[in-house]
Design an enzyme around this catalytic site. Sequence first.
Site, PDB file in Angstrom:
ATOM      1  N   VAL A  83    -106.582-148.989  64.078  1.00  0.00           N
ATOM      2  CA  VAL A  83    -106.813-150.347  64.561  1.00  0.00           C
ATOM      3  C   VAL A  83    -108.303-150.439  64.911  1.00  0.00           C
ATOM      4  CG1 VAL A  83    -106.138-149.766  66.950  1.00  0.00           C
ATOM      5  CG2 VAL A  83    -106.042-152.112  66.197  1.00  0.00           C
ATOM      6  N   CYS A 166    -105.340-133.560  80.918  1.00  0.00           N
ATOM      7  CA  CYS A 166    -104.948-132.300  81.553  1.00  0.00           C
ATOM      8  C   CYS A 166    -106.080-131.694  82.381  1.00  0.00           C
ATOM      9  CB  CYS A 166    -104.426-131.281  80.549  1.00  0.00           C
ATOM     10  SG  CYS A 166    -103.555-129.971  81.426  1.00  0.00           S
ATOM     11  N   ASP A 300    -102.944-141.635  78.141  1.00  0.00           N
ATOM     12  CA  ASP A 300    -104.334-141.343  78.475  1.00  0.00           C
ATOM     13  C   ASP A 300    -105.247-142.572  78.431  1.00  0.00           C
ATOM     14  OD1 ASP A 300    -103.414-138.748  78.597  1.00  0.00           O
ATOM     15  OD2 ASP A 300    -104.479-138.037  76.818  1.00  0.00           O
ATOM     16  N   LYS A 308    -103.990-137.428  83.717  1.00  0.00           N
ATOM     17  CA  LYS A 308    -103.617-137.787  82.343  1.00  0.00           C
ATOM     18  C   LYS A 308    -102.950-136.593  81.655  1.00  0.00           C
ATOM     19  CE  LYS A 308    -107.453-141.080  81.898  1.00  0.00           C
ATOM     20  NZ  LYS A 308    -106.674-142.321  81.975  1.00  0.00           N
ATOM     21  N   THR A 309    -101.612-136.632  81.600  1.00  0.00           N
ATOM     22  CA  THR A 309    -100.866-135.523  80.981  1.00  0.00           C
ATOM     23  C   THR A 309     -99.676-136.057  80.181  1.00  0.00           C
ATOM     24  OG1 THR A 309     -99.293-135.276  82.817  1.00  0.00           O
ATOM     25  CG2 THR A 309    -101.339-134.000  82.966  1.00  0.00           C
ATOM     26  N   ALA A 311     -96.787-134.802  80.558  1.00  0.00           N
ATOM     27  CA  ALA A 311     -95.690-134.821  81.533  1.00  0.00           C
ATOM     28  C   ALA A 311     -95.622-136.173  82.239  1.00  0.00           C
ATOM     29  CB  ALA A 311     -95.887-133.705  82.543  1.00  0.00           C
ATOM     30  N   CYS A 343     -98.861-130.561  86.007  1.00  0.00           N
ATOM     31  CA  CYS A 343     -99.835-129.726  85.317  1.00  0.00           C
ATOM     32  C   CYS A 343     -99.366-128.276  85.412  1.00  0.00           C
ATOM     33  CB  CYS A 343    -101.213-129.900  85.967  1.00  0.00           C
ATOM     34  SG  CYS A 343    -102.502-129.184  84.957  1.00  0.00           S
TER      35      CYS A 343
HETATM   36  P1  FAD Z   1    -102.392-138.708  72.182  1.00  0.00           P
HETATM   37  O1  FAD Z   1    -101.141-137.893  72.200  1.00  0.00           O
HETATM   38  O2  FAD Z   1    -103.685-137.988  72.080  1.00  0.00           O
HETATM   39  O3  FAD Z   1    -102.220-139.772  71.026  1.00  0.00           O
HETATM   40  C1  FAD Z   1    -103.152-140.767  70.708  1.00  0.00           C
HETATM   41  C2  FAD Z   1    -102.836-141.249  69.302  1.00  0.00           C
HETATM   42  O4  FAD Z   1    -103.626-142.408  69.021  1.00  0.00           O
HETATM   43  C3  FAD Z   1    -103.178-140.209  68.225  1.00  0.00           C
HETATM   44  O5  FAD Z   1    -102.056-139.982  67.405  1.00  0.00           O
HETATM   45  C4  FAD Z   1    -104.327-140.844  67.458  1.00  0.00           C
HETATM   46  O6  FAD Z   1    -104.290-140.518  66.071  1.00  0.00           O
HETATM   47  C5  FAD Z   1    -104.079-142.323  67.679  1.00  0.00           C
HETATM   48  N1  FAD Z   1    -105.275-143.145  67.561  1.00  0.00           N
HETATM   49  C6  FAD Z   1    -106.503-142.922  68.083  1.00  0.00           C
HETATM   50  N2  FAD Z   1    -107.346-143.927  67.735  1.00  0.00           N
HETATM   51  C7  FAD Z   1    -106.625-144.788  66.993  1.00  0.00           C
HETATM   52  C8  FAD Z   1    -106.931-146.036  66.379  1.00  0.00           C
HETATM   53  N3  FAD Z   1    -108.145-146.596  66.443  1.00  0.00           N
HETATM   54  N4  FAD Z   1    -105.940-146.702  65.708  1.00  0.00           N
HETATM   55  C9  FAD Z   1    -104.674-146.178  65.660  1.00  0.00           C
HETATM   56  N5  FAD Z   1    -104.351-144.996  66.222  1.00  0.00           N
HETATM   57  C10 FAD Z   1    -105.307-144.310  66.874  1.00  0.00           C
HETATM   58  N6  FAD Z   1    -100.296-132.285  79.107  1.00  0.00           N
HETATM   59  C11 FAD Z   1     -99.264-131.770  79.806  1.00  0.00           C
HETATM   60  O7  FAD Z   1     -98.369-132.511  80.187  1.00  0.00           O
HETATM   61  N7  FAD Z   1     -99.191-130.428  80.120  1.00  0.00           N
HETATM   62  C12 FAD Z   1    -100.130-129.564  79.693  1.00  0.00           C
HETATM   63  O8  FAD Z   1    -100.036-128.373  79.953  1.00  0.00           O
HETATM   64  C13 FAD Z   1    -101.240-130.076  78.938  1.00  0.00           C
HETATM   65  N8  FAD Z   1    -102.202-129.248  78.508  1.00  0.00           N
HETATM   66  C14 FAD Z   1    -103.197-129.715  77.691  1.00  0.00           C
HETATM   67  C15 FAD Z   1    -104.124-128.833  77.187  1.00  0.00           C
HETATM   68  C16 FAD Z   1    -105.107-129.267  76.305  1.00  0.00           C
HETATM   69  C17 FAD Z   1    -106.133-128.296  75.794  1.00  0.00           C
HETATM   70  C18 FAD Z   1    -105.131-130.639  75.909  1.00  0.00           C
HETATM   71  C19 FAD Z   1    -106.166-131.117  74.910  1.00  0.00           C
HETATM   72  C20 FAD Z   1    -104.206-131.533  76.414  1.00  0.00           C
HETATM   73  C21 FAD Z   1    -103.239-131.102  77.320  1.00  0.00           C
HETATM   74  N9  FAD Z   1    -102.303-131.972  77.881  1.00  0.00           N
HETATM   75  C22 FAD Z   1    -101.269-131.471  78.643  1.00  0.00           C
HETATM   76  C23 FAD Z   1    -102.490-133.437  77.781  1.00  0.00           C
HETATM   77  C24 FAD Z   1    -101.591-134.150  76.803  1.00  0.00           C
HETATM   78  O9  FAD Z   1    -101.611-133.528  75.536  1.00  0.00           O
HETATM   79  C25 FAD Z   1    -102.062-135.598  76.693  1.00  0.00           C
HETATM   80  O10 FAD Z   1    -102.163-136.151  77.996  1.00  0.00           O
HETATM   81  C26 FAD Z   1    -101.107-136.457  75.876  1.00  0.00           C
HETATM   82  O11 FAD Z   1    -100.979-135.951  74.566  1.00  0.00           O
HETATM   83  C27 FAD Z   1    -101.601-137.900  75.839  1.00  0.00           C
HETATM   84  O12 FAD Z   1    -100.773-138.683  75.036  1.00  0.00           O
HETATM   85  P2  FAD Z   1    -101.304-140.074  74.442  1.00  0.00           P
HETATM   86  O13 FAD Z   1    -100.204-140.598  73.627  1.00  0.00           O
HETATM   87  O14 FAD Z   1    -101.889-140.881  75.516  1.00  0.00           O
HETATM   88  O15 FAD Z   1    -102.510-139.614  73.484  1.00  0.00           O
END
Ligand code: FAD
Length: 399
Positions: A83, A166, A300, A308-309, A311, A343
């Site tokens: 998007v 995280c 996030d 931001k996790t 969980a 976390c």
């Molecule tokens: P994401 O899962 O990152 O998804 C975002 C999506 O948006 C992606 O699929 C991307 O392709 C899509 N997107 C981006 N831009 C666009 C666009 N312009 N148009 C359309 N789509 C787009 N969480 C825990 O609960 N426990 C843990 O132990 C933990 N450890 C972590 C360790 C690491 C190293 C990392 C990096 C993260 C960790 N997390 C943990 C955090 C967790 O992974 C994230 O908080 C979670 O995945 C966020 O989900 P989300 O859907 O907001 O973003």
Amino acid sequence: MIQPSLRTFPVLILGGGTAGISVAARLVKALPAGSVAVVDPSAHHDYQPLWTLVGGGDARREATRRRQADVIPKGVTWIQQAVTEVRPDEREVTLASGERLRYEQLVVALGIQLDWDKVDGLREALGTEGVCSNYSWDTVESTWRAIQGFRGGAAHFTHPNTPIKCGGAPQKIMYLAAEYWQKHRPAQPYDVRFRIASPKIFAVERYAKTLLEVVARHGIDVVYQRDLVALRPRSREAVYKDLATGAEVIEPYAMIHVTPPMSAPDVLKQSPLAASTGWVEVDKATLQHVRYPDVFALGDCSNLPTSKTGAAIRKQAPTAATNVLDVRAGRAPSAVYDGYTSCPLVTGYGKLVLAEFDYDGRAQETFPFDQSKERRSMYWLKKHLLPTLYWSGMLKGRA
Ligand code: FAD
């Protein structure tokens, strides 16, 4: 000129990551066929929490990735596009292809943006000798290489001056590395340094206490309010800003694990959905946008004042799904999110403190024992049980 009719979806979800798929899985069960679409260009879906163990050599990177096509819930239309613009006043979004889509309700779940370029020299240095990061699929394997290849000197671990996903991850990998080097001693003398931009090791005192004990056990040198601003890989120097005084501090490094600065995705920062901080501005209890009642956000990219996790999203997703359905039925949102987040703080191989708390930093622990203590059982939970719960429960709208 005749305008071609726009595709319209009752519910359009931007982002097919943890939050987008968790909500899609719930909504598709409750709405007529063809009602829900997810916009996401990525061919893959990653279970990012396991990247900590990949960086520490205790999990394989491939185990964290599945094909997006296999994760999109049955009955959901997947639009494999990015998007590029959101126009809530017109209830429209524009895709990279130029196509415009209309929606009745919008769920924004675009995750967080990694701003590698905000640290001068970082992008070029990443993956080269000693410079690594667990924070992306492309770089996570560089961490284990750097830990194994470390021959002594200063090993840095950084935590930037922005919200990150995280909040515990920058230090979890440090504890794994420190334990690894205790068992497999580098040839030369070495020290482990944690450079963290915030003034505390962890926001919730109950868990911070244990982390400070772990830091002491490993003799880690922690400096607060120190923010990485540049890397000079040729001279192996890390340039920090002392946030208390504004002074520049240059330190030599032999190895450095960088957690990059992060922010809301640009497409959201530039949209009317953004708060002044760039995050999507939603009500912290209902996840409904404060100016556009047909828009919800979670995960996030939202401005929810919690850690931001994934969980946290486990609790946000049912709230968002219920409230979208309420609004579609002409009712006020009825479900409430209390800020729950968790976390799993890895403190060594086979050691983990399972932090769970709400908006007020009050512990909301699942188990009947003291979760502020390091436990082997909780490490096992993170490594084996949580990934299964994610793929088979959360992403299916069941957990
Ligand atoms: P994401 O899962 O990152 O998804 C975002 C999506 O948006 C992606 O699929 C991307 O392709 C899509 N997107 C981006 N831009 C666009 C666009 N312009 N148009 C359309 N789509 C787009 N969480 C825990 O609960 N426990 C843990 O132990 C933990 N450890 C972590 C360790 C690491 C190293 C990392 C990096 C993260 C960790 N997390 C943990 C955090 C967790 O992974 C994230 O908080 C979670 O995945 C966020 O989900 P989300 O859907 O907001 O973003």
